[in-house]
Motif scaffolding. Structure first.
Motif, PDB file in Angstrom:
ATOM      1  N   ILE A  89       9.521 -13.165 -47.214  1.00  0.00           N
ATOM      2  CA  ILE A  89       8.667 -13.164 -46.072  1.00  0.00           C
ATOM      3  C   ILE A  89       9.218 -13.803 -45.879  1.00  0.00           C
ATOM      4  CG2 ILE A  89       5.976 -14.186 -46.354  1.00  0.00           C
ATOM      5  CD1 ILE A  89       4.998 -14.076 -48.872  1.00  0.00           C
ATOM      6  N   ARG A  90       9.120 -13.092 -44.632  1.00  0.00           N
ATOM      7  CA  ARG A  90      10.395 -13.327 -43.326  1.00  0.00           C
ATOM      8  C   ARG A  90       9.079 -14.639 -41.955  1.00  0.00           C
ATOM      9  NH1 ARG A  90      15.137 -13.794 -45.920  1.00  0.00           N
ATOM     10  NH2 ARG A  90      15.441 -12.428 -47.689  1.00  0.00           N
ATOM     11  N   ILE A  91       8.752 -15.228 -42.232  1.00  0.00           N
ATOM     12  CA  ILE A  91       8.472 -16.348 -41.015  1.00  0.00           C
ATOM     13  C   ILE A  91       9.515 -17.300 -39.818  1.00  0.00           C
ATOM     14  CG2 ILE A  91       5.895 -18.156 -40.722  1.00  0.00           C
ATOM     15  CD1 ILE A  91       5.455 -16.596 -43.314  1.00  0.00           C
ATOM     16  N   PRO A  92       9.806 -17.328 -39.420  1.00  0.00           N
ATOM     17  CA  PRO A  92      10.255 -18.108 -38.158  1.00  0.00           C
ATOM     18  C   PRO A  92       9.918 -19.679 -38.249  1.00  0.00           C
ATOM     19  CG  PRO A  92       9.703 -16.207 -37.005  1.00  0.00           C
ATOM     20  CD  PRO A  92       9.269 -16.200 -38.235  1.00  0.00           C
ATOM     21  N   SER A  93      10.641 -20.819 -38.246  1.00  0.00           N
ATOM     22  CA  SER A  93      10.512 -21.594 -38.161  1.00  0.00           C
ATOM     23  C   SER A  93       9.699 -22.045 -37.469  1.00  0.00           C
ATOM     24  CB  SER A  93      11.757 -22.537 -38.130  1.00  0.00           C
ATOM     25  OG  SER A  93      12.907 -22.110 -38.646  1.00  0.00           O
ATOM     26  N   SER A  94       9.419 -21.787 -35.323  1.00  0.00           N
ATOM     27  CA  SER A  94       8.696 -22.132 -34.990  1.00  0.00           C
ATOM     28  C   SER A  94       7.202 -21.690 -35.186  1.00  0.00           C
ATOM     29  CB  SER A  94       9.004 -21.546 -33.609  1.00  0.00           C
ATOM     30  OG  SER A  94       9.218 -20.165 -33.987  1.00  0.00           O
ATOM     31  N   THR A  95       7.249 -20.425 -36.216  1.00  0.00           N
ATOM     32  CA  THR A  95       5.598 -20.143 -36.699  1.00  0.00           C
ATOM     33  C   THR A  95       5.442 -20.936 -37.591  1.00  0.00           C
ATOM     34  OG1 THR A  95       6.538 -17.911 -35.297  1.00  0.00           O
ATOM     35  CG2 THR A  95       4.059 -17.882 -37.712  1.00  0.00           C
ATOM     36  N   ILE A  96       6.063 -21.705 -38.393  1.00  0.00           N
ATOM     37  CA  ILE A  96       4.812 -22.557 -39.531  1.00  0.00           C
ATOM     38  C   ILE A  96       4.952 -23.737 -38.533  1.00  0.00           C
ATOM     39  CG2 ILE A  96       6.124 -23.797 -41.768  1.00  0.00           C
ATOM     40  CD1 ILE A  96       7.478 -21.182 -42.169  1.00  0.00           C
TER      41      ILE A  96
ATOM     42  N   LYS B 171       4.421 -30.824 -47.691  1.00  0.00           N
ATOM     43  CA  LYS B 171       5.164 -31.318 -46.795  1.00  0.00           C
ATOM     44  C   LYS B 171       4.833 -32.722 -46.798  1.00  0.00           C
ATOM     45  CE  LYS B 171       6.581 -32.354 -42.007  1.00  0.00           C
ATOM     46  NZ  LYS B 171       6.092 -32.056 -40.931  1.00  0.00           N
ATOM     47  N   TYR B 172       4.000 -32.968 -46.796  1.00  0.00           N
ATOM     48  CA  TYR B 172       3.415 -35.024 -46.710  1.00  0.00           C
ATOM     49  C   TYR B 172       2.462 -35.323 -48.284  1.00  0.00           C
ATOM     50  CZ  TYR B 172       2.801 -34.006 -42.245  1.00  0.00           C
ATOM     51  OH  TYR B 172       3.287 -32.969 -40.874  1.00  0.00           O
ATOM     52  N   VAL B 173       2.544 -34.671 -49.415  1.00  0.00           N
ATOM     53  CA  VAL B 173       2.019 -34.935 -50.869  1.00  0.00           C
ATOM     54  C   VAL B 173       3.451 -35.177 -51.612  1.00  0.00           C
ATOM     55  CG1 VAL B 173       1.220 -35.012 -52.653  1.00  0.00           C
ATOM     56  CG2 VAL B 173       0.144 -34.167 -50.269  1.00  0.00           C
ATOM     57  N   ASP B 174       4.055 -33.513 -51.211  1.00  0.00           N
ATOM     58  CA  ASP B 174       5.083 -33.413 -51.581  1.00  0.00           C
ATOM     59  C   ASP B 174       7.128 -34.169 -51.291  1.00  0.00           C
ATOM     60  OD1 ASP B 174       3.921 -33.119 -54.496  1.00  0.00           O
ATOM     61  OD2 ASP B 174       3.523 -30.944 -53.470  1.00  0.00           O
ATOM     62  N   HIS B 175       6.363 -33.957 -50.358  1.00  0.00           N
ATOM     63  CA  HIS B 175       7.466 -34.469 -49.189  1.00  0.00           C
ATOM     64  C   HIS B 175       9.090 -33.352 -49.246  1.00  0.00           C
ATOM     65  CE1 HIS B 175       6.476 -37.946 -49.944  1.00  0.00           C
ATOM     66  NE2 HIS B 175       6.270 -38.209 -51.449  1.00  0.00           N
ATOM     67  N   LEU B 176       8.284 -32.388 -49.169  1.00  0.00           N
ATOM     68  CA  LEU B 176       9.304 -30.940 -48.477  1.00  0.00           C
ATOM     69  C   LEU B 176       8.957 -30.559 -47.482  1.00  0.00           C
ATOM     70  CD1 LEU B 176      10.694 -28.928 -50.537  1.00  0.00           C
ATOM     71  CD2 LEU B 176       8.768 -27.803 -50.717  1.00  0.00           C
ATOM     72  N   PRO B 177      10.107 -30.348 -46.433  1.00  0.00           N
ATOM     73  CA  PRO B 177      10.375 -30.706 -45.158  1.00  0.00           C
ATOM     74  C   PRO B 177      10.037 -28.358 -45.420  1.00  0.00           C
ATOM     75  CG  PRO B 177      12.823 -31.638 -45.709  1.00  0.00           C
ATOM     76  CD  PRO B 177      11.638 -31.308 -46.956  1.00  0.00           C
ATOM     77  N   LEU B 178       9.269 -28.622 -43.638  1.00  0.00           N
ATOM     78  CA  LEU B 178       9.422 -27.059 -43.742  1.00  0.00           C
ATOM     79  C   LEU B 178      10.305 -26.285 -43.653  1.00  0.00           C
ATOM     80  CD1 LEU B 178       6.989 -27.170 -40.462  1.00  0.00           C
ATOM     81  CD2 LEU B 178       6.430 -27.451 -43.542  1.00  0.00           C
ATOM     82  N   TYR B 179      11.620 -26.765 -43.475  1.00  0.00           N
ATOM     83  CA  TYR B 179      12.868 -25.640 -43.289  1.00  0.00           C
ATOM     84  C   TYR B 179      13.172 -25.018 -44.349  1.00  0.00           C
ATOM     85  CZ  TYR B 179      16.588 -28.678 -45.636  1.00  0.00           C
ATOM     86  OH  TYR B 179      17.159 -29.845 -45.609  1.00  0.00           O
ATOM     87  N   ARG B 180      12.640 -25.928 -46.344  1.00  0.00           N
ATOM     88  CA  ARG B 180      12.787 -25.677 -47.520  1.00  0.00           C
ATOM     89  C   ARG B 180      11.718 -24.847 -47.828  1.00  0.00           C
ATOM     90  NH1 ARG B 180      13.910 -32.057 -49.364  1.00  0.00           N
ATOM     91  NH2 ARG B 180      16.213 -32.099 -48.648  1.00  0.00           N
TER      92      ARG B 180
END
Length: 501
Positions: free
Chosen positions: A199-206, A180-189
């Protein structure tokens, strides 16, 4: 019969001429200003840095299907290209593959009966390959033991974990934060990437994992803030960040990241503030003593006026003002830019020859000081006859008002000619906000400032950010507070180097 003009006195006539001349001068000044603005907008529209996409209104719609003959011809051309690429000889000058990587050897023997043949050698071909990130489950099995006398039970002690009773390990959390903070990949991606691995993990959990991991870094960040306040030379800059936590319904708040860079030891501190006002840098600069280098933003002037502070201005910002004036007054703008170029040539020579601080100071006094004096005298004379609202007038006024600060880097060879190192530290943050657009709250923006600080230090000291963060998350809960600085990226690098010796 005398006309009205003849009835006017000489004094009235002179006043009319003076008013007319003043009106003409104001008109000319306004015309020059508007022309400079128009030139700037033309450069934004058509210049080299243009990034806008403008469709051609005359472009016809694309066909959905190609003609059969054209499709057949395309197929033949593709077939020829495939044959060419397949038979293309190896490139003779390719880079050597890294020696630290593991090697998987694949032995290939000729087909057919080899019983009557003898192996006389082998040819080796190497290629760089990769596998997607490997996810696995780390299972702790803690055995219990009971005393035969029935007076107690013992069980294996569970190692300290980043999130107590949580699922993620330090490596997974380090990957999420680095992405997220080095390669600028948002959490939803990142969630989508995990889903591809089933691997199914809810957005709120991440999001919760990210928050908890960042909270663990807070003691180390507080130590960094304390150490930054004690630096004797800081470069400061700021950049906006949108925050959803706003008093206005449906609107985002405009907050700011303030970055403090210490050039002498390569440390960087990001701090978030909801405002760009003079109170924002107070926690760090309120008691600062030493050299403070900034751009021309007025807020820094309050801190620069302290008797314990020597204010350094930025030649890169002065140069940009003259560069903007090229379309307004090319001859004078080029003259200033050429002299500034000579100052940067001295800095480049100092870097290439790897001169010590005292040698750099001597070189600057010998070669840069005469250039600065020449440029200063020229600006002092030219600004008297220059329209203040023209772009060249603004450029001269910017440099003239900050001349002492622009010359102050001559005091010490450790000082920088500009604030570019600090601006470079801001770039990852600027790239990141283009992807995730905003922070969810003021608290989230401050937590992001923490990790931006350490990742910026990793970049300065060429430290792998994932490896550093994984190591830090594994050790920050158990390390002695007296040794907390050992978790700084630059100190972690020394520990790794010593362990590999």
């Amino acid at each position: 019969m005398q006309t009205a003009l003849e009835n006017l006195s000489k004094k009235d006539l002179l006043a009319m001429v003076s008013d007319r001349d003043r009106a003409l001068a104001e008109r000319d000044e306004k015309i020059d200003y508007l022309e400079s603005q128009l030139a700037m907008y033309r450069r934004m529209q058509f210049g080299q840095k243009r990034e806008r996409f403008e469709g051609d209104p005359n472009q016809t719609s694309l066909p959905f299907d190609a003609e059969p003959a054209a499709a057949e011809q395309q197929g033949e051309e593709i077939k020829e290209k495939i044959e060419y690429v397949r038979k293309r000889p190896n490139h003779k000058g390719r880079a050597k593959l890294p020696g630290h990587l593991p090697v998987e050897e694949i032995e290939i023997h000729p087909e057919g009966d080899l019983s009557d043949m003898v192996c006389i050698g082998k040819e080796i071909t190497e290629e760089l390959e990769c596998e997607p990130a490997k996810f696995y489950i780390k299972r702790y099995i803690r055995y219990k033991y009971a005393a035969k006398s029935c007076d107690g039970v013992k069980i294996g002690e569970l190692p300290e974990r980043v999130i107590d009773k949580g699922i993620p390990g330090a490596g997974l959390l380090a990957m999420i934060l680095t992405d997220k903070y080095v390669d600028h990949l948002p959490l939803y991606r990142q969630k989508q990437r995990l889903a591809r691995e089933n691997i199914r993990i809810p957005s709120s959990t991440i999001e919760g994992w990210t928050k908890e991991a960042l909270i663990k870094l807070h003691p180390l960040y507080e130590q960094l803030v304390f150490d930054t306040k004690a630096k004797g030379y800081l470069q400061v800059d700021e950049t906006p960040i949108r925050v959803l936590d706003s008093d206005k319904k449906g609107a985002a708040h405009q907050g700011y990241y303030w970055v403090y860079h210490a050039p002498l030891d390569g440390t960087v501190l990001f701090d978030y503030s909801p405002t760009r006002g003079s109170s924002a840098p107070l926690p760090v600069l309120g008691s600062f003593r030493g050299y403070l280098q900034t751009d021309g933003y007025a807020v820094y002037g309050k801190y620069a006026r302290s008797k314990n502070v020597v204010h350094l201005a930025c030649w890169a910002h002065a140069r940009r003002e003259f560069e903007r004036a090229l379309d307004n007054d090319r001859p004078r703008a080029e003259k200033a830019l050429l002299m500034i170029q000579r100052l940067y040539a001295v800095e480049r020579r100092a870097r290439e020859e790897k001169l010590a601080a005292e040698q750099i100071k001597e070189l600057r006094l010998t070669e840069s000081l005469p250039v600065i004096n020449e440029l200063g005298r020229w600006i002092f004379e030219e600004i008297k006859s220059t329209l203040p609202k023209s772009q060249i007038g603004k450029a001269m006024a910017y440099a003239y008002a900050r001349w002492d600060g622009l010359s102050a880097y001559l005091y010490d060879g450790n000082l920088q000619i500009d604030n570019n190192l600090c601006e470079n530290a801001l770039r990852p943050c600027c790239l990141g906000r283009k992807n995730y657009l905003f922070a969810g709250s003021h608290e989230a923006a401050q937590r992001a400032a923490m990790i931006y600080s350490f990742f910026a230090i990793c970049k300065k000291h060429e430290v792998n950010p994932f490896q550093w963060l994984k190591y830090t998350l594994e050790n920050i809960m158990t390390i002695n507070h007296k040794n907390l600085k050992n978790l700084y990226p630059q100190n972690y690098k020394k520990i790794v180097q010593q362990s590999n010796m």
